[in-house]
Design an enzyme around this catalytic site. Structure first.
Site, PDB file in Angstrom:
ATOM      1  N   LYS A  40       0.837  -1.213   0.000  1.00 10.93           N
ATOM      2  CA  LYS A  40       0.000   0.000   0.000  1.00 10.93           C
ATOM      3  C   LYS A  40       0.867   1.256   0.000  1.00 10.93           C
ATOM      4  O   LYS A  40       0.650   2.183  -0.776  1.00 10.93           O
ATOM      5  CB  LYS A  40      -0.943   0.003   1.226  1.00 10.93           C
ATOM      6  CG  LYS A  40      -1.851  -1.209   1.288  1.00 10.93           C
ATOM      7  CD  LYS A  40      -2.774  -1.185   2.487  1.00 10.93           C
ATOM      8  CE  LYS A  40      -2.069  -1.236   3.831  1.00 10.93           C
ATOM      9  NZ  LYS A  40      -1.319  -2.494   4.065  1.00 10.93           N
ATOM     10  N   ARG A  90      -9.626   0.341   9.281  1.00  7.37           N
ATOM     11  CA  ARG A  90      -9.120  -0.997   9.574  1.00  7.37           C
ATOM     12  C   ARG A  90     -10.144  -1.833  10.320  1.00  7.37           C
ATOM     13  O   ARG A  90      -9.881  -3.001  10.598  1.00  7.37           O
ATOM     14  CB  ARG A  90      -7.872  -0.865  10.456  1.00  7.37           C
ATOM     15  CG  ARG A  90      -6.566  -1.229   9.726  1.00  7.37           C
ATOM     16  CD  ARG A  90      -5.455  -0.926  10.689  1.00  7.37           C
ATOM     17  NE  ARG A  90      -4.225  -1.585  10.448  1.00  7.37           N
ATOM     18  CZ  ARG A  90      -3.166  -0.986   9.889  1.00  7.37           C
ATOM     19  NH1 ARG A  90      -3.254   0.240   9.427  1.00  7.37           N
ATOM     20  NH2 ARG A  90      -2.025  -1.640   9.788  1.00  7.37           N
ATOM     21  N   ARG A 108      11.663  -5.267   5.045  1.00  8.38           N
ATOM     22  CA  ARG A 108      11.439  -3.824   4.823  1.00  8.38           C
ATOM     23  C   ARG A 108      12.414  -2.992   5.658  1.00  8.38           C
ATOM     24  O   ARG A 108      12.674  -3.291   6.821  1.00  8.38           O
ATOM     25  CB  ARG A 108       9.998  -3.466   5.209  1.00  8.38           C
ATOM     26  CG  ARG A 108       9.713  -1.974   5.111  1.00  8.38           C
ATOM     27  CD  ARG A 108       8.234  -1.671   5.106  1.00  8.38           C
ATOM     28  NE  ARG A 108       7.506  -2.178   6.256  1.00  8.38           N
ATOM     29  CZ  ARG A 108       6.181  -2.159   6.364  1.00  8.38           C
ATOM     30  NH1 ARG A 108       5.441  -1.645   5.391  1.00  8.38           N
ATOM     31  NH2 ARG A 108       5.576  -2.640   7.430  1.00  8.38           N
ATOM     32  N   ARG A 151      11.443  -1.331  11.177  1.00  8.62           N
ATOM     33  CA  ARG A 151      10.357  -1.005  12.103  1.00  8.62           C
ATOM     34  C   ARG A 151      10.315  -2.043  13.216  1.00  8.62           C
ATOM     35  O   ARG A 151      10.524  -3.219  12.967  1.00  8.62           O
ATOM     36  CB  ARG A 151       9.023  -0.999  11.359  1.00  8.62           C
ATOM     37  CG  ARG A 151       8.674   0.327  10.758  1.00  8.62           C
ATOM     38  CD  ARG A 151       7.476   0.259   9.841  1.00  8.62           C
ATOM     39  NE  ARG A 151       6.292  -0.371  10.394  1.00  8.62           N
ATOM     40  CZ  ARG A 151       5.103  -0.380   9.789  1.00  8.62           C
ATOM     41  NH1 ARG A 151       4.962   0.224   8.616  1.00  8.62           N
ATOM     42  NH2 ARG A 151       4.065  -0.970  10.320  1.00  8.62           N
ATOM     43  N   ARG A 199       0.287  -9.377  13.307  1.00  8.96           N
ATOM     44  CA  ARG A 199      -0.417  -8.320  12.551  1.00  8.96           C
ATOM     45  C   ARG A 199      -1.265  -8.918  11.439  1.00  8.96           C
ATOM     46  O   ARG A 199      -2.341  -8.416  11.141  1.00  8.96           O
ATOM     47  CB  ARG A 199       0.596  -7.314  11.988  1.00  8.96           C
ATOM     48  CG  ARG A 199       1.171  -6.401  13.070  1.00  8.96           C
ATOM     49  CD  ARG A 199       2.489  -5.795  12.657  1.00  8.96           C
ATOM     50  NE  ARG A 199       2.375  -4.945  11.496  1.00  8.96           N
ATOM     51  CZ  ARG A 199       3.376  -4.717  10.645  1.00  8.96           C
ATOM     52  NH1 ARG A 199       4.553  -5.290  10.822  1.00  8.96           N
ATOM     53  NH2 ARG A 199       3.195  -3.908   9.632  1.00  8.96           N
TER      54      ARG A 199
HETATM   55  P1  ADP Z   1       2.267  -1.848   3.246  1.00  6.41           P
HETATM   56  O1  ADP Z   1       2.289  -0.340   3.194  1.00  6.41           O
HETATM   57  O2  ADP Z   1       1.063  -2.432   2.564  1.00  6.41           O
HETATM   58  O3  ADP Z   1       2.473  -2.403   4.625  1.00  6.41           O
HETATM   59  P2  ADP Z   1       4.815  -1.604   1.811  1.00  6.41           P
HETATM   60  O4  ADP Z   1       4.430  -0.799   0.615  1.00  6.41           O
HETATM   61  O5  ADP Z   1       5.567  -0.914   2.887  1.00  6.41           O
HETATM   62  O6  ADP Z   1       3.524  -2.376   2.408  1.00  6.41           O
HETATM   63  O7  ADP Z   1       5.654  -2.851   1.282  1.00  6.41           O
HETATM   64  C1  ADP Z   1       6.239  -3.788   2.194  1.00  6.41           C
HETATM   65  C2  ADP Z   1       7.619  -4.193   1.681  1.00  6.41           C
HETATM   66  O8  ADP Z   1       7.463  -4.937   0.468  1.00  6.41           O
HETATM   67  C3  ADP Z   1       8.538  -3.015   1.361  1.00  6.41           C
HETATM   68  O9  ADP Z   1       9.842  -3.342   1.778  1.00  6.41           O
HETATM   69  C4  ADP Z   1       8.456  -2.869  -0.163  1.00  6.41           C
HETATM   70  O10 ADP Z   1       9.676  -2.422  -0.710  1.00  6.41           O
HETATM   71  C5  ADP Z   1       8.147  -4.297  -0.609  1.00  6.41           C
HETATM   72  N1  ADP Z   1       7.226  -4.340  -1.759  1.00  6.41           N
HETATM   73  C6  ADP Z   1       6.154  -3.547  -1.982  1.00  6.41           C
HETATM   74  N2  ADP Z   1       5.537  -3.888  -3.139  1.00  6.41           N
HETATM   75  C7  ADP Z   1       6.241  -4.934  -3.646  1.00  6.41           C
HETATM   76  C8  ADP Z   1       6.116  -5.751  -4.816  1.00  6.41           C
HETATM   77  N3  ADP Z   1       5.108  -5.554  -5.694  1.00  6.41           N
HETATM   78  N4  ADP Z   1       7.014  -6.739  -5.013  1.00  6.41           N
HETATM   79  C9  ADP Z   1       8.019  -6.957  -4.118  1.00  6.41           C
HETATM   80  N5  ADP Z   1       8.196  -6.225  -2.996  1.00  6.41           N
HETATM   81  C10 ADP Z   1       7.325  -5.230  -2.757  1.00  6.41           C
HETATM   82  P1  AMP Z   2       0.835   0.429   9.403  1.00  8.75           P
HETATM   83  O1  AMP Z   2       1.906   1.466   9.246  1.00  8.75           O
HETATM   84  O2  AMP Z   2      -0.375   0.710   8.559  1.00  8.75           O
HETATM   85  O3  AMP Z   2       1.354  -0.988   9.216  1.00  8.75           O
HETATM   86  O4  AMP Z   2       0.327   0.550  10.918  1.00  8.75           O
HETATM   87  C1  AMP Z   2       1.197   0.315  11.996  1.00  8.75           C
HETATM   88  C2  AMP Z   2       0.398   0.158  13.282  1.00  8.75           C
HETATM   89  O5  AMP Z   2      -0.293   1.388  13.587  1.00  8.75           O
HETATM   90  C3  AMP Z   2      -0.689  -0.925  13.288  1.00  8.75           C
HETATM   91  O6  AMP Z   2      -0.190  -2.224  13.546  1.00  8.75           O
HETATM   92  C4  AMP Z   2      -1.618  -0.412  14.395  1.00  8.75           C
HETATM   93  O7  AMP Z   2      -1.075  -0.678  15.672  1.00  8.75           O
HETATM   94  C5  AMP Z   2      -1.574   1.110  14.176  1.00  8.75           C
HETATM   95  N1  AMP Z   2      -2.621   1.573  13.249  1.00  8.75           N
HETATM   96  C6  AMP Z   2      -2.425   2.156  12.038  1.00  8.75           C
HETATM   97  N2  AMP Z   2      -3.596   2.467  11.455  1.00  8.75           N
HETATM   98  C7  AMP Z   2      -4.564   2.065  12.319  1.00  8.75           C
HETATM   99  C8  AMP Z   2      -5.983   2.081  12.283  1.00  8.75           C
HETATM  100  N3  AMP Z   2      -6.656   2.592  11.240  1.00  8.75           N
HETATM  101  N4  AMP Z   2      -6.650   1.582  13.346  1.00  8.75           N
HETATM  102  C9  AMP Z   2      -5.995   1.073  14.401  1.00  8.75           C
HETATM  103  N5  AMP Z   2      -4.668   1.006  14.498  1.00  8.75           N
HETATM  104  C10 AMP Z   2      -3.938   1.492  13.467  1.00  8.75           C
END
Ligand code: ADP
Ligand code: AMP
Length: 214
Positions: free
Chosen positions: A13, A88, A127, A160, A171
């Site tokens: 995302k 969420r 990541r 992270r 998660r």
């Molecule tokens: P989200 O925001 O949904 O948690 P991220 O965009 O941060 O996910 O992506 C998670 C990890 O996967 C990051 O390290 C990113 O570089 C990698 N990633 C994202 N999209 C792809 C893809 N299409 N193929 C391979 N790796 C990806």
């Molecule tokens: P994310 O960066 O989206 O992976 O979110 C990291 C963490 O923030 C999650 O695991 C939750 O603890 C908290 N969080 C983010 N967005 C929400 C939401 N909409 N509702 C509740 N908790 C959230």
């Protein structure tokens, strides 16, 4: 464009948001980023959110909903926004619907990132984020030119706290229980658009743009 990016942690995302922001000129509103910034600054909100984010549990709805509503009232959201990580829960989605109705607005799209399984754990545990500019990398799928160093600003890359295998697994369970039901919720409204997120990121982006329009 008003859109929700929906999908499990690690679905891509945030990665797609960066490209969509550039293409459509609307801001990315990531509740996770907002919490992490508040934790870093040591604000009251950060203190309340920390125990939840570190353990991978959801921050209570009442803390999240008001925060998002305030953010969406800001000037830069006038022409739209990309919600990343919100809603969420069904409660959050209902509150967003109420807020949009009050504003006489609606969502143009709910972009659902369809992906599951071990690949998500691999994406999350690999990541890395720049501690200075926030740029995101993956040690295998999107590595920086120099290990541990941000290509963009030279800052140090860090992992992270919640991207360990154990917390990432928790998660994903939280996603299945509390967030996946939103797929059914939004399919009823006709706004849901499904994308295969287990593909190259440029392919995913091209498919989203083809669906949403130029
Ligand atoms: P989200 O925001 O949904 O948690 P991220 O965009 O941060 O996910 O992506 C998670 C990890 O996967 C990051 O390290 C990113 O570089 C990698 N990633 C994202 N999209 C792809 C893809 N299409 N193929 C391979 N790796 C990806
Ligand atoms: P994310 O960066 O989206 O992976 O979110 C990291 C963490 O923030 C999650 O695991 C939750 O603890 C908290 N969080 C983010 N967005 C929400 C939401 N909409 N509702 C509740 N908790 C959230």
């Amino acid at each position: 464009m008003r859109a929700v990016l929906l999908g499990p942690p690690g679905a891509g995302k945030g990665t797609q948001a960066v490209k969509l922001v550039e293409k459509y000129g609307v801001p990315q509103i990531s509740t996770g980023d907002i919490f992490r910034a508040n934790i870093k600054e040591g604000t009251e909100l950060g203190k309340k959110a920390q125990e939840y984010t570190n353990s991978g549990r959801l921050v209570p709805d009442e803390l999240v909903v008001e925060l998002v509503k305030d953010r969406l009232m800001q000037d830069d959201c006038k022409n739209g926004y990309l919600l990343d990580g919100f809603p969420r829960t069904i409660f959050q989605a209902e509150e967003l619907d109420k807020f949009l109705a009050e504003q006489g607005q609606k969502l143009d799209a709910v972009i659902n990132f369809d992906i599951e399984g071990e690949v998500l754990i691999e994406r999350l545990t690999g990541r890395r984020l720049c501690k200075d500019c926030g740029a995101s990398y993956h040690i295998k799928f999107s590595p920086p030119k120099k290990e541990g160093v941000c290509d963009r600003c030279g800052g140090a890359l860090e992992q992270r706290k919640d991207d360990t295998r154990e917390t990432a697994t928790d998660r994903l369970k939280v996603y299945e229980e509390s967030t996946a039901p939103l797929i059914g919720y939004y399919s009823k409204t006709g706004a849901l658009k499904n994308f295969d997120a287990d593909q190259d990121k440029d392919v995913v982006f091209a498919e989203i743009v083809a669906e949403i329009g130029e």
